[in-house]
Design a protein around this motif. Structure first.
Motif, mmCIF file in Angstrom:
data_model
loop_
_atom_site.group_PDB
_atom_site.id
_atom_site.type_symbol
_atom_site.label_atom_id
_atom_site.label_comp_id
_atom_site.label_asym_id
_atom_site.label_seq_id
_atom_site.Cartn_x
_atom_site.Cartn_y
_atom_site.Cartn_z
ATOM 1 N N ILE A 147 0.840 -1.182 0.000
ATOM 2 C CA ILE A 147 0.000 0.000 0.000
ATOM 3 C C ILE A 147 0.879 1.236 0.000
ATOM 4 O O ILE A 147 1.866 1.282 0.722
ATOM 5 C CB ILE A 147 -0.863 0.041 1.269
ATOM 6 C CG1 ILE A 147 -1.778 -1.159 1.275
ATOM 7 C CG2 ILE A 147 -1.665 1.314 1.341
ATOM 8 C CD1 ILE A 147 -2.536 -1.257 2.543
ATOM 9 N N SER A 176 15.940 -2.303 5.513
ATOM 10 C CA SER A 176 15.184 -3.349 6.186
ATOM 11 C C SER A 176 13.749 -2.889 6.451
ATOM 12 O O SER A 176 13.532 -1.765 6.887
ATOM 13 C CB SER A 176 15.891 -3.662 7.504
ATOM 14 O OG SER A 176 15.223 -4.688 8.144
ATOM 15 N N GLY A 177 12.800 -3.759 6.145
ATOM 16 C CA GLY A 177 11.408 -3.473 6.466
ATOM 17 C C GLY A 177 10.688 -2.561 5.498
ATOM 18 O O GLY A 177 9.600 -2.074 5.794
ATOM 19 N N LYS A 180 10.538 -5.301 0.670
ATOM 20 C CA LYS A 180 11.214 -5.927 -0.479
ATOM 21 C C LYS A 180 10.616 -7.303 -0.798
ATOM 22 O O LYS A 180 10.360 -7.628 -1.953
ATOM 23 C CB LYS A 180 12.723 -6.056 -0.209
ATOM 24 C CG LYS A 180 13.415 -4.703 -0.053
ATOM 25 C CD LYS A 180 14.914 -4.842 0.046
ATOM 26 C CE LYS A 180 15.365 -5.535 1.328
ATOM 27 N NZ LYS A 180 15.021 -4.776 2.548
ATOM 28 N N LEU A 182 7.645 -8.418 0.106
ATOM 29 C CA LEU A 182 6.259 -8.215 -0.315
ATOM 30 C C LEU A 182 6.204 -7.847 -1.799
ATOM 31 O O LEU A 182 5.348 -8.327 -2.548
ATOM 32 C CB LEU A 182 5.677 -7.072 0.524
ATOM 33 C CG LEU A 182 4.245 -7.198 1.015
ATOM 34 C CD1 LEU A 182 4.043 -8.489 1.743
ATOM 35 C CD2 LEU A 182 3.890 -6.021 1.905
ATOM 36 N N ARG A 364 7.982 -2.439 8.713
ATOM 37 C CA ARG A 364 7.896 -3.538 9.665
ATOM 38 C C ARG A 364 7.882 -3.010 11.088
ATOM 39 O O ARG A 364 7.114 -3.476 11.934
ATOM 40 C CB ARG A 364 9.049 -4.518 9.493
ATOM 41 C CG ARG A 364 8.927 -5.662 10.520
ATOM 42 C CD ARG A 364 10.078 -6.631 10.549
ATOM 43 N NE ARG A 364 10.185 -7.393 9.323
ATOM 44 C CZ ARG A 364 11.157 -7.238 8.446
ATOM 45 N NH1 ARG A 364 12.100 -6.338 8.678
ATOM 46 N NH2 ARG A 364 11.196 -7.971 7.363
HETATM 47 N N1 LIG Z 1 3.883 -0.823 1.426
HETATM 48 C C1 LIG Z 1 3.495 -1.715 2.336
HETATM 49 N N2 LIG Z 1 2.181 -1.933 2.541
HETATM 50 C C2 LIG Z 1 1.768 -2.826 3.458
HETATM 51 N N3 LIG Z 1 2.588 -3.545 4.232
HETATM 52 C C3 LIG Z 1 3.901 -3.372 4.080
HETATM 53 C C4 LIG Z 1 4.428 -2.455 3.120
HETATM 54 N N4 LIG Z 1 5.766 -2.505 3.194
HETATM 55 C C5 LIG Z 1 6.073 -3.393 4.134
HETATM 56 N N5 LIG Z 1 4.968 -3.933 4.691
HETATM 57 C C6 LIG Z 1 4.934 -4.888 5.798
HETATM 58 O O1 LIG Z 1 6.136 -4.705 6.520
HETATM 59 C C7 LIG Z 1 6.729 -5.927 6.895
HETATM 60 C C8 LIG Z 1 8.104 -6.075 6.278
HETATM 61 O O2 LIG Z 1 8.034 -6.249 4.875
HETATM 62 P P1 LIG Z 1 9.091 -7.126 4.086
HETATM 63 O O3 LIG Z 1 9.371 -8.391 4.819
HETATM 64 O O4 LIG Z 1 8.634 -7.242 2.694
HETATM 65 O O5 LIG Z 1 10.352 -6.155 4.196
HETATM 66 P P2 LIG Z 1 11.836 -6.375 3.693
HETATM 67 O O6 LIG Z 1 12.198 -5.162 2.933
HETATM 68 O O7 LIG Z 1 11.948 -7.687 3.009
HETATM 69 O O8 LIG Z 1 12.665 -6.373 5.054
HETATM 70 P P3 LIG Z 1 14.101 -7.080 5.404
HETATM 71 O O9 LIG Z 1 15.143 -6.373 4.590
HETATM 72 O O10 LIG Z 1 14.244 -6.809 6.854
HETATM 73 O O11 LIG Z 1 13.950 -8.521 5.065
HETATM 74 C C9 LIG Z 1 5.757 -6.986 6.460
HETATM 75 O O12 LIG Z 1 4.944 -7.273 7.567
HETATM 76 C C10 LIG Z 1 4.948 -6.339 5.362
HETATM 77 O O13 LIG Z 1 3.683 -6.888 5.359
#
Ligand SMILES: Nc1ncnc2c1ncn2[C@@H]1O[C@H](COP(=O)(O)OP(=O)(O)OP(=O)(O)O)[C@@H](O)[C@H]1O
Ligand SMILES: [Mg+2]
Length: 462
Positions: A147, A176-177, A180, A182, A364
């Motif tokens: 979103i 982080s968070g 990525k 998603l 996150r």
């Molecule tokens: N734009 C967004 N809309 C809704 N939820 C999101 C959004 N971005 C992140 N989230 C939520 O935030 C959390 C972290 O997302 P995600 O695991 O994809 O991050 P990441 O970039 O892979 O983090 P890391 O580098 O720590 O692995 C999840 O619970 C995800 O559902």
């Protein structure tokens, strides 16, 4: 909704009631139909869509309560109004319990009925409008589960949608968070491979040898403990998408192995001699600065170019704070459903505090903060104290004057990032965009401990 499109079904065993009511309401411009008993009424409710049901309570055969009960199942959107000559509290309560909107005591003033219907029609129109509006909003601000309404993220969504249609390798970059994983899942779901598997591997979680066999599989007896032949993630992802998370953390040897697979889509299982071909789409992700890693020689340049075909950069949350209220609403809903708790809102001052955070852990972290707040909140609205957050760094800079010096601000920012990282120096350094040595220097300079707290004059023995 126009009046002709408001369809009213009058159900009454008395002909005089049916006729006088339909004459009256026809004059108001609604579309009308009548049924002399419960059976006929239910038959019509099964076949046609109704906005409003006007149902007599006492009828021979299937009575008004039964009609009401059935209609709730058949057409939950249709508003039901009960008519009764025997106004007892009991029947009224029973009708309301089953879901009647209201009840009228016969004989009633048709003017009263007209007013009630007008009110219902307006309310229904509003509800419909709201539902539509929310759907439109959500669609515009969504890319699958992601979103955002910020322009940068809208551009990211556009790029990701286009990239999804191709088979090209995607490199997702971001702190982080930031979403990525998603995003990787969303791209897979929007791609022609969506019916195939989505397989995720975290490259940082395993040692070199384990990761090697995790990715490429191994033959029986390839190494001690390899009792059976095992498929690797590349094979498991055949026909689908392989998500290589934290790609910036892999060893030099695996970088070379990966480069070979990316070049010709062939590989060998560990201990195997059979060349295996797979059809996988690669999405890699990292929170590291890969260009820097290439520059300092810790990441192969050729592999970087193989991965960096379509780079997608996810901006940190602090650079798109306009998303925060939207995300808060989203998580209240999502977590509410998970926790089976309904919270409607966040108090204004609490929202202000959320907006003032720097969010080193990005979305996150926001989700975690809200989850904790939802557990401790006692009412329907999350209050400032439920958040368990400190005041923003700028506000608690100790000020000799009105504002702190730049050093004060830096000291407090570092302290806060360290707290968020639970004293993990590497993670904190990454968040701050500096290397570990620099961070250690700054800790010394500002007399901060690894957990972000100020060093005490008589430190407890550690
Ligand atoms: N734009 C967004 N809309 C809704 N939820 C999101 C959004 N971005 C992140 N989230 C939520 O935030 C959390 C972290 O997302 P995600 O695991 O994809 O991050 P990441 O970039 O892979 O983090 P890391 O580098 O720590 O692995 C999840 O619970 C995800 O559902
Ligand atoms: Mg991740």
């Amino acid at each position: 909704m126009s009046k002709e499109r408001t369809r009213i079904l009058i159900v009454d065993d008395e002909e005089i009631v049916r006729e006088s009511l339909s004459a009256w309401l026809e004059k108001d411009g609604y579309t009308l139909a009548t049924a002399p008993d419960g059976e006929t009424a239910l038959a019509r409710i099964r076949k046609e869509r109704w906005s409003l049901l006007l149902v007599d309570l006492k009828m021979p055969g299937i009575d008004g309560l039964q009609v009401l009960e059935e209609s709730r199942k058949l057409q939950p959107d249709a508003v039901a109004v009960i008519m009764t000559a025997y106004a007892t509290v009991d029947t009224a309560v029973a009708a309301m319990k089953i879901g009647a909107y209201d009840y009228l005591v016969k004989p009633f003033d048709p003017e009263e009925l007209s007013l009630m219907i007008q009110k219902i029609v307006t309310q229904q129109a509003l509800v419909r409008e709201n539902v539509l509006l929310r759907k439109v909003l959500k669609r515009d601000y969504h890319f699958r589960d992601l979103i955002s309404k910020s322009p940068v993220m809208q551009a990211v969504f556009d790029l990701a949608r286009t990239a999804a249609r191709s088979n090209s390798t995607i490199l997702v970059l971001g702190e982080s968070g930031t979403g990525k994983e998603l995003l990787a899942r969303a791209v897979h779901a929007e791609s022609p491979r969506s019916q195939g598997p989505f397989v995720a591997v975290s490259c940082a979680a395993l040692t070199e040898t384990l990761l090697e066999s995790e990715l490429f599989g191994h033959e029986k007896g390839a190494f001690t403990g390899a009792a059976v032949r095992r498929k690797g993630k590349f094979e498991m992802a055949d026909g689908g998408t392989l998500f290589l998370d934290e790609i910036g953390d892999i060893s030099a040897k695996l970088q070379l192995d990966l480069l070979r697979v990316l070049e010709d889509r062939h590989f060998f299982r560990v201990g195997g001699s059979e060349s295996i071909h797979v059809d996988v789409r690669i999405i890699a992700a990292t929170n590291r600065d890969l260009t820097k890693a290439v520059a300092d020689g810790s990441f192969r340049e050729d592999l970087f170019y193989r991965l960096n075909v379509i780079p997608i950069h996810l901006p940190p949350l602090r650079d798109r704070l306009e998303d925060l209220p939207l995300l808060v609403e989203h998580f209240l809903e999502q977590l509410g459903a998970e926790m089976n708790r309904r919270l409607d809102d966040v108090a204004t001052d609490a929202m202000g505090l959320l907006m003032a955070q720097t969010w080193p852990g990005n979305v996150r972290e926001l989700r975690n903060v809200l989850e904790r707040a939802m557990v401790v909140a006692s009412g329907r609205v999350i209050q400032l104290s439920d958040l368990g957050l400190r005041r923003p760094p700028c506000a608690d800079v100790p000020s000799g004057g009105v504002l702190g010096s730049l050093d004060d601000v830096e000291r407090h920012h570092i302290g806060r990032v360290l707290q968020e990282s639970d004293g993990n120096i590497s993670q904190a350094a990454r968040t701050l965009g500096i290397d570990r040595a620099t961070l250690y220097n700054k800790l010394r300079k500002y007399q901060l401990r690894k957990d972000g707290e100020p060093e005490t004059e008589h430190p407890e023995s550690e």
